[in-house]
Scaffold this active site. Structure first.
Site, PDB file in Angstrom:
ATOM      1  N   ASP A  56       0.909  -1.262   0.044  1.00  0.00           N
ATOM      2  CA  ASP A  56       0.036   0.041  -0.235  1.00  0.00           C
ATOM      3  C   ASP A  56       0.669   1.241   0.022  1.00  0.00           C
ATOM      4  O   ASP A  56       2.056   1.208   0.728  1.00  0.00           O
ATOM      5  CB  ASP A  56      -1.084  -0.238   1.280  1.00  0.00           C
ATOM      6  CG  ASP A  56      -1.891   0.827   1.061  1.00  0.00           C
ATOM      7  OD1 ASP A  56      -2.355   1.357  -0.095  1.00  0.00           O
ATOM      8  OD2 ASP A  56      -2.741   1.245   2.105  1.00  0.00           O
ATOM      9  N   ASN A  84      -9.941  -2.232  -7.241  1.00  0.00           N
ATOM     10  CA  ASN A  84      -9.057  -1.448  -8.177  1.00  0.00           C
ATOM     11  C   ASN A  84      -9.601  -1.173  -9.318  1.00  0.00           C
ATOM     12  O   ASN A  84      -9.325  -0.062  -9.968  1.00  0.00           O
ATOM     13  CB  ASN A  84      -7.819  -2.073  -8.099  1.00  0.00           C
ATOM     14  CG  ASN A  84      -7.047  -1.762  -6.914  1.00  0.00           C
ATOM     15  OD1 ASN A  84      -5.999  -2.863  -6.505  1.00  0.00           O
ATOM     16  ND2 ASN A  84      -7.347  -0.834  -5.912  1.00  0.00           N
TER      17      ASN A  84
END
EC number: 2.5.1.89
Length: 310
Positions: free
Chosen positions: A33, A81
């Protein structure tokens, strides 16, 4: 001068951490991340952050092999995503294609016999990415010294849902009896090839959540979790070693707890269960403080009350 000093301090800290670590988890899973936030802070585009993060990924693969990790799973692209801007995803897909083919050709991958596999709903990915996945898997299919799982179009709940549907179909077709359904029936339907239980999850970027990542293999195994603040492109070897140390602390605590519970049960369970409890205590006895360790007579009689009274 400050940068030089910082490098010296970091190097010394890495050496200290390396000396403190006595073992390694079998399977490490990483939520990478912070690539986009790193890029924004640098004044760059998201694609630049993903490319910088890809360099960290290569280093982490080497660190895992150096300390004896046998399986690494990288959360590269989730089903959520797909909601990001199309131009950002297209650039990321191009990078994935590039890196998958690069990995499949890398000498170190073949020298270390790394098996590359994709897990997730890969049929949702563009054709060029599926082709790159297929190429990397075919080139490394015969290897078994190290497994690199790349989670693409991945969602933990969707994987569990699909596995459950598969079990239901097996029951409907008469291939499975409801009373005979076991753990292995779920695991066979989660992924095309077996995935080991996760021992350690690492998440960078500051968020303290596991984001639906490998819930069956991580939560079911009570995996250790290490959250850290550096964005993925900034993730260092010292950060990695801190994660491994977190796993070791958790493993030591788990063994000590198991031994204490089994020791407490010795005097309170029936004879058929007694041998199993003695076996657990004997296996994990060394993890207990010396004042709590039972001797051979206590193991035989089950009289351990004096050691656990406090």
């Amino acid at each position: 001068m400050k940068r030089w000093l910082r490098q010296r301090v970091d190097a010394a800290y890495e050496r200290l951490l390396s000396r403190e670590i006595s073992g390694a988890p079998t399977h490490v899973a990483v939520i990478q991340d912070g690539n986009r936030r790193y890029a924004r802070r640098q004044g760059d585009d998201a694609h630049d952050g993903h490319r910088a993060g890809a360099q960290t990924t290569e280093r982490v693969l080497e660190w895992c092999q150096d300390i004896g990790v046998e399986e690494l799973t990288l959360y590269a692209f989730s089903t959520e995503n797909f909601e990001r801007p199309a131009e950002e995803n297209e650039a990321l897909f191009d990078l994935l294609c590039e890196k998958l083919r690069e990995f499949a050709e890398a000498d170190r991958v073949h020298e270390n016999e790394v098996c590359i596999r994709a897990i997730g709903e890969t049929d949702m990915l563009p054709e060029r990415v599926r082709d790159a996945v297929d190429y990397a898997e075919r080139r490394t299919r015969g290897y078994d010294q190290f497994v690199l799982n790349i989670a693409l179009a991945y969602g933990g709940r969707s994987r569990l849902l699909n596995a459950t549907r598969g079990v239901a179909e097996g029951v409907a077709d008469g291939d499975l009896e409801p009373d005979d359904i076991g753990v292995e029936d779920i695991e066979r339907r989660l992924y095309d090839q077996p995935v080991r239980d996760v021992d350690l999850i690492i998440r960078t970027g500051g968020d303290e959540r596991t984001s639906n990542f490998l819930p069956w293999h991580a939560n079911g195994n009570e995996a250790a979790v290490f959250f850290c603040t550096p964005y993925w492109p900034e993730f260092s070897k010292a950060d990695f070693l801190r994660g491994i140390r977190t796993y070791e602390y958790r493993e030591e605590s788990w063994r000590r707890t198991r031994a204490r519970r089994a020791l407490a049960l010795l005097g309170a369970i029936s004879e058929p269960e007694l041998a199993e409890a003695r076996s657990v205590v004997d296996r994990f006895r060394d993890s207990l403080p010396s004042t709590e360790r039972p001797d051979a007579e206590e193991l035989e009689t089950g009289d351990s009350s004096s050691r656990i009274a406090d």
